[in-house]
Write an enzyme that holds these catalytic residues in place. Sequence first.
Site, PDB file in Angstrom:
ATOM      1  CB  SER A 101     -18.149 -34.203  69.336  1.00 53.63           C
ATOM      2  OG  SER A 101     -19.549 -33.759  68.536  1.00 53.63           O
ATOM      3  CD  GLU A 193     -29.922 -45.523  54.827  1.00 53.72           C
ATOM      4  OE1 GLU A 193     -30.732 -45.073  55.701  1.00 53.72           O
ATOM      5  OE2 GLU A 193     -29.956 -45.008  53.687  1.00 53.72           O
ATOM      6  CG  HIS A 253     -17.570 -28.988  67.494  1.00 52.97           C
ATOM      7  ND1 HIS A 253     -18.073 -29.121  68.899  1.00 52.97           N
ATOM      8  CD2 HIS A 253     -18.036 -30.319  66.730  1.00 52.97           C
ATOM      9  CE1 HIS A 253     -18.303 -30.461  68.981  1.00 52.97           C
ATOM     10  NE2 HIS A 253     -18.380 -31.199  67.903  1.00 52.97           N
TER      11      HIS A 253
END
Length: 271
Positions: A101, A193, A253
């Site tokens: 990924s 964040e 996945h």
Amino acid sequence: MSDNGGILVESLCMAVALHSLRFKNPGAPVLVVLHGLLGSSRNWSTIGRTLQDRFDVHVLDLRNHGSSPHSDAMRWSEMCEDLQAYLDLHELESIELMGHSLGGKVAMRYACERPEVVERLVIVDIAAKPYPPYHDNEFRAMKRIPVAELANRKEAEELLEPMVPDWALRQFLLTNLVRDEASGTFRWQVNLEALHSSLPHIRQNSLLETDHYEGPVLLVRGANSDFIDDDDANEMLHWFPYLREEIVLDAGHNVHVENRKGFVAVLDEWL
């Protein structure tokens, strides 16, 4: 130097010291493994142990993940510099490289930039193409949990459930919840964040049109995954002329988790 998603001055690249799990086999070929978004080296420890009889395995935590340092930046060139700094530190001049990924995107870019280092490349369930927005809901859900006020992990799961109804996905997200040794309170180990704000960039293709890697490449695809389309492997020949695709049945996945036996069998045959 241009980098997808913006202009980057090479001299501003600041590598961070990546944490790793190592499954030692001195003298064996070196295999470096890069995990996916919101994953960590721990997610690949079983695979690392499985491959240890054939390889000296280094499973890395990408920046902002696992036990690696945090940074506001998530550019491809910076993550490649992190990998190069790790190889330099451990005096590794030739490696087999595998990435899943997000880690696969970094691995593809690094192989094109440093083809003399990468003997073979394994790309796990990701293509060289831009992707639509994904994982935004999961990030928002994680950020809404008052982790410092949690009494236990079960409470975190209960708070996540309305926003993330898929049980397996919740368990995956909760692998990032750790208890701070100093305060005794819970915290997210990943840099939420920075990762959330970087989503528009990291969903883009990590490769430039001029990138090229002529070594052997294996693209491993989960049969039930929606991350790779039928024509993606053919499109990727533009960058990887010696690419071969293998499909693992009964897997989505997270191929290495959902059908570990099938995934390892494909690696055994190719590696």
